[in-house]
Design a protein around this motif. Structure first.
Motif, mmCIF file in Angstrom:
data_model
loop_
_atom_site.group_PDB
_atom_site.id
_atom_site.type_symbol
_atom_site.label_atom_id
_atom_site.label_comp_id
_atom_site.label_asym_id
_atom_site.label_seq_id
_atom_site.Cartn_x
_atom_site.Cartn_y
_atom_site.Cartn_z
ATOM 1 N N LYS A 261 -7.125 -0.802 -5.343
ATOM 2 C CA LYS A 261 -7.830 -0.349 -4.135
ATOM 3 C C LYS A 261 -7.437 1.106 -3.827
ATOM 4 C CE LYS A 261 -10.146 -1.843 -0.422
ATOM 5 N NZ LYS A 261 -11.143 -2.861 -0.221
ATOM 6 N N VAL A 262 -8.449 1.915 -3.472
ATOM 7 C CA VAL A 262 -8.216 3.349 -3.261
ATOM 8 C C VAL A 262 -8.733 3.769 -1.888
ATOM 9 C CG1 VAL A 262 -8.825 5.655 -4.100
ATOM 10 C CG2 VAL A 262 -8.513 3.793 -5.734
ATOM 11 N N TYR A 263 -7.905 4.496 -1.174
ATOM 12 C CA TYR A 263 -8.357 5.114 0.068
ATOM 13 C C TYR A 263 -8.150 6.616 -0.047
ATOM 14 C CZ TYR A 263 -8.371 0.455 2.092
ATOM 15 O OH TYR A 263 -8.640 -0.855 2.342
ATOM 16 N N GLY A 264 -9.181 7.400 0.246
ATOM 17 C CA GLY A 264 -9.041 8.851 0.115
ATOM 18 C C GLY A 264 -9.695 9.572 1.260
ATOM 19 N N GLY A 265 -9.384 10.853 1.358
ATOM 20 C CA GLY A 265 -9.995 11.672 2.393
ATOM 21 C C GLY A 265 -9.137 11.731 3.639
ATOM 22 N N ALA B 166 -2.804 -1.067 -3.140
ATOM 23 C CA ALA B 166 -3.645 0.078 -2.753
ATOM 24 C C ALA B 166 -2.835 1.360 -2.693
ATOM 25 C CB ALA B 166 -4.273 -0.185 -1.382
ATOM 26 N N VAL B 167 -3.544 2.471 -2.871
ATOM 27 C CA VAL B 167 -2.927 3.790 -2.660
ATOM 28 C C VAL B 167 -3.906 4.625 -1.846
ATOM 29 C CG1 VAL B 167 -3.833 4.771 -4.839
ATOM 30 C CG2 VAL B 167 -1.798 5.781 -3.761
ATOM 31 N N ALA B 168 -3.344 5.491 -0.995
ATOM 32 C CA ALA B 168 -4.185 6.437 -0.254
ATOM 33 C C ALA B 168 -3.686 7.845 -0.533
ATOM 34 C CB ALA B 168 -4.092 6.159 1.251
ATOM 35 N N ASN C 92 -10.416 12.112 -4.954
ATOM 36 C CA ASN C 92 -10.319 12.151 -6.425
ATOM 37 C C ASN C 92 -8.880 11.972 -6.876
ATOM 38 O OD1 ASN C 92 -13.030 12.553 -6.621
ATOM 39 N ND2 ASN C 92 -12.847 14.805 -6.648
ATOM 40 N N ARG C 93 -7.978 12.585 -6.129
ATOM 41 C CA ARG C 93 -6.554 12.454 -6.468
ATOM 42 C C ARG C 93 -6.113 10.988 -6.326
ATOM 43 N NH1 ARG C 93 -1.483 15.061 -6.521
ATOM 44 N NH2 ARG C 93 0.004 14.161 -5.072
ATOM 45 N N ALA C 94 -6.577 10.373 -5.253
ATOM 46 C CA ALA C 94 -6.233 8.960 -5.035
ATOM 47 C C ALA C 94 -6.793 8.101 -6.174
ATOM 48 C CB ALA C 94 -6.790 8.487 -3.692
ATOM 49 N N GLY D 142 0.861 -1.185 0.000
ATOM 50 C CA GLY D 142 0.000 0.000 0.000
ATOM 51 C C GLY D 142 0.891 1.225 0.000
ATOM 52 N N ILE D 143 0.511 2.235 -0.783
ATOM 53 C CA ILE D 143 1.324 3.456 -0.880
ATOM 54 C C ILE D 143 0.624 4.591 -0.144
ATOM 55 C CG2 ILE D 143 2.389 5.109 -2.461
ATOM 56 C CD1 ILE D 143 2.288 3.018 -4.656
ATOM 57 N N LEU D 144 1.378 5.262 0.713
ATOM 58 C CA LEU D 144 0.848 6.416 1.447
ATOM 59 C C LEU D 144 1.115 7.684 0.642
ATOM 60 C CD1 LEU D 144 2.047 5.658 5.099
ATOM 61 C CD2 LEU D 144 -0.303 5.526 4.221
#
Ligand SMILES: NC(=O)C1=CN([C@@H]2O[C@H](COP(=O)(O)OP(=O)(O)OC[C@H]3O[C@@H](n4cnc5c(N)ncnc54)[C@H](OP(=O)(O)O)[C@@H]3O)[C@@H](O)[C@H]2O)C=CC1
Ligand SMILES: O=C1OC[C@@H](O)[C@H](O)[C@H]1O
Length: 415
Positions: free
Chosen positions: A78-82, A58-60, A65-67, A32-34
């Protein structure tokens, strides 16, 4: 001609590596990338495509939207945002390892959190803002039995290892002086970049200087005895208002005493001014090692896959004999190790990281005390210039303080 063809082949294949078939015997390490960081595609996403045991899962990003856009562009599922995206990514039980390319000043907080969540961490350089924080990171990794690696990628490439092998072979006698330079022309780094922000752990010495210092320490197989001199030029943007207070180094130089009466010097610069106000300088990425019996000049120790040269000048009874070596694979340098000529420093680094996580012996490694010492000497240099260390993180891990805490997040930093 063949070297031009070789250059294009290496660069093309490094950017478009042959996709690896997933390993049948070994489960993939899911990364996963921070942060949707600029460096992530070259440092992890592209090398991962060619590693049979790695999936970038995954990336956060702070902004959903950027993610999502970053994930779409790079084929990440997989996307984590906010505001809680980073922590949600760390809490994902599918993820085995975290890549942390956040601004330097956030390395400590998010690596502590990643380790606390039970993840291995590939951590961008420099490890943190202080040596004490670096020690805490590695202590926690040790306590939890997790792999933590400071991403000094160039050390995994056969070319710099060949330089070190020439030195340690004794062919040129004892080291007298090492000098390293990493400097880019004005305009290469835009104003507003994290590298110019003191609160985010910015400064030339933190960014480029950490390599020049590390390279001196690596090639000399030692730590400095003392910093003999250090000076800096402060960063000031062209459009700075009169109230602007410079607080980061645009460029830093330092000199050292090394063990056995050797000496060293480093120079780093994020924005070398134009000559005569109009002529941009060429990027400088050099290391030179003067020994009792000759000298080694290394051009481009940092991104050697593009091109590099290792010029070895050896004194003998008749004068000086010079040879030039280029070492894209371990075999070319008479060393043991996996890899292809097009492997970037990051691909070699990923190989080592995965080997370590999988319990195999990596071809090379950077250990806890090494990373702590580099940070310690960065702080020593900053103390000598008078600028002082970058600000220590306010984050405290729950197990040490009852619950995770930090200074209240600003609108710019993730909660
Ligand atoms: N190994 C190498 O060759 C290189 C290493 N680096 C290292 O990688 C790190 C990142 O560098 P780089 O990719 O150039 O930087 P970027 O500015 O492109 O990326 C930094 C990321 O940090 C996130 N972030 C979180 N909080 C903040 C904040 N308050 N301000 C700004 N960004 C924030 C952003 O994520 P979000 O998407 O969530 O907004 C952003 O994507 C540094 O530690 C640098 O030293 C850099 C270049 C080369
Ligand atoms: O890690 C890095 O390597 C290359 C440099 O240009 C960049 O500023 C730095 O962050």
């Amino acid at each position: 001609m063949s070297s031009i063809v070789g250059f294009f082949k290496r660069v093309f294949t490094a950017l478009n590596p042959p996709p690896a078939q997933p390993s049948a015997e070994s489960a993939p390490i899911k990364f996963g990338i921070l942060g949707a960081a600029a460096i992530a595609p070259i440092s992890l996403i592209t090398p991962a495509k060619n590693h049979p045991e790695v999936v970038v899962y995954a990336v956060a990003a702070r902004d959903q939207n950027r993610a999502a856009a970053f994930a779409k562009k790079h084929g990440i599922g997989k996307v984590y945002g906010g505001p809680n995206g980073y922590q949600e990514l760390l809490d994902d039980p599918e993820i085995d390892a975290i890549y942390n390319p956040l601004p330097n000043g956030l390395h400590y907080e998010w690596t502590m959190k990643a380790l606390a969540a039970g993840k291995h961490v590939l951590l961008e350089k420099p490890s943190a803002d202080t040596a004490e924080e670096t020690r805490q990171l590695f202590d926690l990794a040790e306590k939890k039995g997790l792999v933590l690696l400071e991403a000094f990628h160039y050390r995994f490439h056969p070319s710099i290892q060949r330089v070190k092998a020439i030195i340690t072979s004794g062919e040129l006698g004892a080291i007298k002086h090492i000098s390293t330079t990493l400097a880019v022309p004005k305009g290469a780094i835009r104003s507003g970049d994290i590298r110019y922000d003191y609160s985010l752990g910015g400064g030339a010495l933190m960014d480029m200087g950490c390599y020049t210092l590390d390279c001196i320490r690596y090639l000399s197989s030692s730590n400095p005895v003392s910093v003999t001199s250090a000076s800096h030029d402060l960063y000031k943007p062209a459009s700075a208002p009169p109230s602007f207070k410079p607080d980061v180094d645009r460029g830093t130089t330092a000199t050292f005493v090394l063990p056995n009466d050797a000496t060293a010097a480093l120079k780093c610069d994020l924005s070398v001014p134009y000559g005569y106000g109009i002529i941009p300088s060429m990027p400088q990425v050099t290391a030179s090692i003067m020994c009792e019996g000759g000298e080694i000049s290394v051009n481009n120790f940092l991104m050697p896959t593009l091109y590099h040269s290792i010029k070895v000048s050896k004194k003998d009874g008749q004068g000086t004999k010079t040879r030039v070596e280029k070492v894209y694979t371990f075999a070319e340098g008479n060393m043991e190790g996996k890899g292809e000529a097009w492997w970037t420093t990051y691909r070699f680094q990923l190989e080592a990281f995965v080997d370590k996580v999988k319990g195999r012996t990596p071809q090379t490694w950077i250990d806890k005390e090494d990373s702590i010492a580099n940070m310690q000497w960065i702080e020593e240099i900053y103390a000598k210039t008078g600028l002082g260390s970058r600000p220590k993180s306010t984050f405290v891990l729950a197990s040490e303080a009852g619950s995770d805490s930090a200074a209240p997040p600003t609108s710019e930093s993730p909660a």
